[in-house]
Design an enzyme around this catalytic site. Structure first.
Site, PDB file in Angstrom:
ATOM      1  N   CYS A 163       0.808  -1.229   0.000  1.00 10.47           N
ATOM      2  CA  CYS A 163       0.000   0.000   0.000  1.00 10.47           C
ATOM      3  C   CYS A 163       0.839   1.276   0.000  1.00 10.47           C
ATOM      4  CB  CYS A 163      -0.922  -0.009   1.207  1.00 10.47           C
ATOM      5  SG  CYS A 163      -1.736  -1.597   1.412  1.00 10.47           S
ATOM      6  N   HIS A 302      -2.784   7.946   5.832  1.00 10.53           N
ATOM      7  CA  HIS A 302      -3.024   6.650   5.198  1.00 10.53           C
ATOM      8  C   HIS A 302      -4.464   6.236   5.505  1.00 10.53           C
ATOM      9  CE1 HIS A 302      -1.953   3.019   3.180  1.00 10.53           C
ATOM     10  NE2 HIS A 302      -2.140   2.257   4.248  1.00 10.53           N
ATOM     11  N   GLU A 313      -1.400   5.220  13.435  1.00  9.68           N
ATOM     12  CA  GLU A 313      -1.013   6.385  12.630  1.00  9.68           C
ATOM     13  C   GLU A 313      -1.255   7.680  13.419  1.00  9.68           C
ATOM     14  OE1 GLU A 313      -1.437   8.322   8.161  1.00  9.68           O
ATOM     15  OE2 GLU A 313      -2.928   6.842   8.796  1.00  9.68           O
ATOM     16  N   LYS A 334      -9.491   7.904   1.573  1.00  9.65           N
ATOM     17  CA  LYS A 334     -10.082   6.559   1.492  1.00  9.65           C
ATOM     18  C   LYS A 334     -11.531   6.530   1.972  1.00  9.65           C
ATOM     19  CE  LYS A 334      -5.611   4.193   1.912  1.00  9.65           C
ATOM     20  NZ  LYS A 334      -4.725   5.377   2.055  1.00  9.65           N
ATOM     21  N   HIS A 339      -9.667   1.891  -0.458  1.00  8.78           N
ATOM     22  CA  HIS A 339      -8.205   1.731  -0.414  1.00  8.78           C
ATOM     23  C   HIS A 339      -7.719   1.197  -1.752  1.00  8.78           C
ATOM     24  CE1 HIS A 339      -4.231   1.138   0.761  1.00  8.78           C
ATOM     25  NE2 HIS A 339      -4.379   0.429   1.875  1.00  8.78           N
ATOM     26  N   PHE A 398       1.731  -3.190   4.104  1.00  6.61           N
ATOM     27  CA  PHE A 398       2.043  -4.488   4.703  1.00  6.61           C
ATOM     28  C   PHE A 398       3.532  -4.770   4.525  1.00  6.61           C
ATOM     29  CE2 PHE A 398      -2.381  -6.696   4.082  1.00  6.61           C
ATOM     30  CZ  PHE A 398      -2.902  -5.900   5.090  1.00  6.61           C
TER      31      PHE A 398
END
Length: 412
Positions: A163, A302, A313, A334, A339, A398
């Protein structure tokens, strides 16, 4: 001496619009591009919704024969790249093609072609597999096809960091220009994996929202959030060395002033719980730009709408900005488009550019009551109109990949 790098072109294919103009109009009105999955029958799937690209016709955006040799992720990439290149007003016959390159990533490439061809192996035998299966599938074909379509012969690579791919690609393109590997770079990300294996895989990981209400599915930082919504599309930008852009009279959208990238060295799917890795990426970007935390006007987070990401975050922003964290406006794109995995960073970068240009910070749509520990200003309930001089945009992938870019309002 590092060279200055500016943004001169923007291109996007998204769940709320297939050009930058349509996409940004959707962002301004708080449009949500999430709905029931139409690509396959979801009756046996826990997850029923996604943020699909709508009404995209590849042959209207590129050569028909070329489009037939691309999977959707590459088609989206080429369409967005062509839009960005036209927007920048670059004419390759006037440029050295070896000074113009591409760094465009995709987290996954094409799962769809693997599904189709594996089915053929099972039903018709291995000799019936499409001879183009491999070049259709591999994730570098977004960059490769852009290079072919636009005639760019310089550095052509593909950063794959899940991502964080789109943001890492733009960061690496920034470095390529700063350190004289190129004068022009086409950069960003593309993704399309709203398909059975994509949805099943992320569902088994318990990463996806199982709600069927499109307006309450992707709700970053909300106490009721239960996972992210899978989206698709592409966000591609043209970066250019400042003097090169000036010499050809280019319109300059913004300057890319800082980039930070770190690894959490912690866990394959969870970010570091204290947010230290993401915080360091933000700090590195601010240090490169030569600004203090109190100068940051806005952070495009994010903000995935998963429990761990949003909480950690938030901690990262506190760690990086310290007492200034309470004054910064944070949002998550998002909330409208889901996403986009490897494409997320590219599309969110475009949002940051437009926010600088128009002094408009979109709301985090759908989010109502922040969860415990999510204690920042998330632009809930309404957009914010204010002058935007410095923006941070975060992407966390990830594997523990953290990437942050810092954009600033351009001035001579």
């Amino acid at each position: 001496m590092k060279r200055r790098v500016v943004v001169t072109g923007l291109g996007a294919v998204t769940p709320i619009g297939n050009t930058v103009e349509e996409f940004w109009a959707g962002i301004r009105e708080g449009k949500v591009g999430i709905g029931p999955i139409t690509r396959f029958d979801t009756s046996e799937y826990k997850v029923k919704i996604a943020a699909e690209v709508k009404d995209f016709v590849a042959k209207e955006r590129m050569d028909f024969k070329a489009a037939k040799r691309m999977e959707p992720f590459a088609q989206y990439a080429v369409a967005a790249a062509k839009e960005a290149f036209a927007d920048a007003g670059i004419h390759m016959e006037e440029e050295d093609p070896y000074r113009a390159g591409v760094i465009v990533g995709s987290g996954i490439g094409s799962l769809q072609v693997v599904e189709r061809e594996y089915e053929k192996i099972l039903t018709k035998g291995p000799s019936r597999v499409n001879p183009l299966m491999v070049p259709l599938m591999i994730s570098n074909m977004a960059a490769g096809n852009i290079s072919i379509q636009l005639g760019l012969k310089g550095k052509c690579t593909n950063v794959v960091t899940a991502c964080a791919s789109g943001t890492n690609c733009i960061g690496d393109a920034l470095r390529a220009i700063q350190y004289k590997d190129a004068d022009i770079m086409v950069a960003g990300g593309a993704e399309s994996c709203v398909c059975p294996t994509g949805i099943a895989g992320f569902t088994s990981l318990t990463a996806l929202s199982t709600t069927e209400d499109p307006l309450r599915a992707s709700i970053p930082f909300d106490r009721d959030r239960d996972g992210f919504v899978l989206g698709e599309g592409a966000g591609i930008v043209v970066l250019e060395e400042l003097e090169h852009a000036r010499a050809r009279g280019a319109r300059i959208y913004a300057e890319v002033a800082g980039y930070g990238a770190t690894g959490d060295a912690y866990h394959i799917t969870s970010p570091a719980e204290d947010g230290s890795g993401a915080a360091r990426a933000m700090t590195l970007a601010m240090e490169e730009a030569g600004i203090s935390p109190s100068q940051v006007d806005y952070i495009n987070a994010h903000g995935t709408s998963t429990h761990h990401n949003d909480l950690f975050e938030t901690r990262a922003i506190h760690l990086a900005l310290k007492e200034a964290a309470g004054d910064v406006i944070v949002n998550s794109t998002k909330s409208m488009i889901g996403h986009l995995l490897g494409a997320a960073g590219g599309v969110e970068f475009i949002v940051c550019v437009k926010s600088i240009q128009e002094g408009f910070i979109h709301q985090t749509v759908g989010t109502r009551i922040p969860d415990e520990g999510c204690d920042l200003n998330y632009a809930i309930g309404a957009p914010v109109e204010k002058e935007v001089n410095y923006v941070l945009t975060n992407s966390l992938g990830f594997g523990g990949h953290n990437a942050t870019l810092l954009l600033k309002k351009y001035s001579e």
